[in-house]
Scaffold this motif. Structure first.
Motif, short mmCIF file in Angstrom:
data_model
loop_
_atom_site.label_atom_id
_atom_site.label_comp_id
_atom_site.label_asym_id
_atom_site.label_seq_id
_atom_site.Cartn_x
_atom_site.Cartn_y
_atom_site.Cartn_z
N THR A 4 0.84 -1.19 0.00
CA THR A 4 0.00 0.00 0.00
C THR A 4 0.88 1.24 0.00
O THR A 4 2.09 1.17 0.23
N ASN A 5 0.28 2.38 -0.28
CA ASN A 5 0.99 3.66 -0.27
C ASN A 5 1.29 4.04 1.18
O ASN A 5 0.38 4.17 1.99
N ASN A 32 5.01 8.63 -2.33
CA ASN A 32 4.29 7.60 -3.06
C ASN A 32 4.96 6.24 -3.02
O ASN A 32 4.73 5.39 -3.87
N GLY A 33 5.78 5.99 -2.01
CA GLY A 33 6.37 4.67 -1.84
C GLY A 33 5.30 3.64 -1.53
O GLY A 33 4.39 3.89 -0.75
N HIS A 34 5.41 2.47 -2.17
CA HIS A 34 4.49 1.37 -1.92
C HIS A 34 5.27 0.20 -1.34
O HIS A 34 6.30 -0.21 -1.89
N GLY A 35 4.77 -0.34 -0.25
CA GLY A 35 5.41 -1.48 0.38
C GLY A 35 4.55 -2.02 1.50
O GLY A 35 3.37 -1.66 1.64
N ASN A 36 5.12 -2.88 2.30
CA ASN A 36 4.46 -3.39 3.50
C ASN A 36 5.47 -3.38 4.63
O ASN A 36 6.63 -2.98 4.45
N ALA A 37 5.05 -3.82 5.81
CA ALA A 37 5.94 -3.73 6.96
C ALA A 37 7.20 -4.55 6.76
O ALA A 37 8.30 -4.15 7.17
#
Length: 378
Positions: free
Chosen positions: A64-65, A256-261
């Protein structure tokens, strides 16, 4: 109880209950939490839903963003160049980006960009979100404008232009856009699923954020000449912009980085683990020490709260997040609640990423509950 997926070391089992409860009570819709200690993952959990209609579960590879948690990745990219001797934090920005010397900015140093003390915390009006997508035009505008306060004297949060400022320096040094350099030289070597400028093939894994409640002022007069107003309206923050293809594809190293924990923690563990993860060394201890060179202390002119900035990160303690312990700890978070904490005293990185945005500047109730539970076990 909401089902929690993933793995964790036995001493962190309580995190399953915390995350489940937050989803059950509606504080979170979908979320992930990760902890890395001495470069090794000890917590990798996720729960909830990837959409507001609750038809898609949050999966292991959901991303997600993460908004301003992206800034820690932009800072990491710059520090990699510092470590290689290709970028001098104390050199004028104009050494690398000559046009930036215009309008009285010739003395602004690279460290000022990374520490939000540049005086250039947003774009001069008129400006709209779509303008951020045009790299050449948007960075040229930043180079041409004058600072809004004396650089180096105070912090003023570079809410949406941090990645354009730091990223243009990176582009001038390397010849590559920030997102490309980050993918090739930072995320790629570590196999981390974090993107500044999302490739189309990852779209199906994105959980769109749920916007926060609308901001309601306290009724006091608004100073339209203030850095706060000029930054927050230049351009205005718009959570729904993150749902668009144009936003996802753009190079916005502030937001606008997209990632997860998992991916956030893996990358930032470079900071907490002496610059090395899984035998891959991208930073030296001397470069990491620069993060803790205090650049400003006091009320930030844009986010209007006390904060102590080092180079690329805020430094604990911070009044808004008292659950982050003091010591050799650096951190930052994203609009709505995501957060990453690098605790060098414990060689530990904690990351939390979610899709339901809260209304606070930093953190949210789930972040507080998870971080508190983690620190009870270390």
């Amino acid at each position: 109880m909401a089902e929690v997926h993933g793995t964790c070391d036995g001493r962190f089992d309580a995190l399953r209950d915390v995350l489940s409860q937050q989803v059950d009570e509606g504080a979170d819709l979908g979320a992930s939490v990760a902890v890395v200690i001495e470069g090794e993952p000890v917590v990798d959990l996720w729960a909830g839903w990837a959409d507001g209609d609750r038809t898609r579960p949050w999966e292991r590879d959901t991303i997600t963003n993460v908004w301003s948690t992206t800034k820690t990745m932009t800072a990491l990219a710059a520090l990699v160049l510092v470590d290689r001797g290709e970028l001098d934090l104390y050199a004028p920005v104009a050494t690398y980006w000559p046009e930036f010397a215009a309008a009285g900015k010739e003395a602004i140093e690279v460290r000022h960009l990374l520490a939000h003390t540049s005086g250039v915390s947003g774009w001069e009006h008129p400006v709209v979100t779509a303008d951020l997508y045009d790299w050449e035009a948007s960075t040229a505008r930043l180079a041409a404008q004058a600072p809004w306060w004396e650089p180096g004297t105070a912090s003023g949060y570079e809410a949406l232009n941090y990645g354009h400022l730091v990223g243009e320096v990176i582009r001038r040094v390397t010849g590559h856009q920030l997102g490309r350099f980050f993918a090739d030289e930072v995320a790629g070597p570590l196999g981390a699923d974090f993107h500044i400028g999302l490739p189309p093939e990852a779209d199906h894994r994105v959980s769109d954020v749920v916007p926060p409640p609308p901001w309601v002022g306290d009724g006091s007069p608004i100073d339209k000449a203030s850095p706060w107003f000029r930054t927050m309206t230049g351009p205005p923050l718009d959570a729904e912009a993150s749902w668009t293809e144009a936003w996802r594809r753009a190079d916005i190293g502030a937001a606008n980085g997209h990632g997860n924990a998992r991916s956030v923690a893996r990358l930032q563990a470079l900071v907490s683990n002496g610059g090395t993860v899984d035998g891959i060394t991208l930073l030296s201890p001397d470069t990491i020490d620069h993060i803790f060179d205090v650049q400003s202390t006091g009320d930030d002119l844009v986010i209007r709260m006390p904060v102590r900035f080092g180079i690329g990160y805020a430094l604990a303690p911070i009044e808004a997040m008292p659950y982050i312990p003091t010591g050799r700890t650096c951190f930052w978070g994203g609009w709505g609640g995501s957060v990453v904490i690098n605790d060098l005293d414990r060689c530990m990185t904690v990351a939390y990423v979610m899709n339901r945005m809260g209304g606070a500047v930093l953190g949210n109730p789930t972040a507080e509950a998870l971080v508190t539970a983690i620190y009870q076990q270390v």
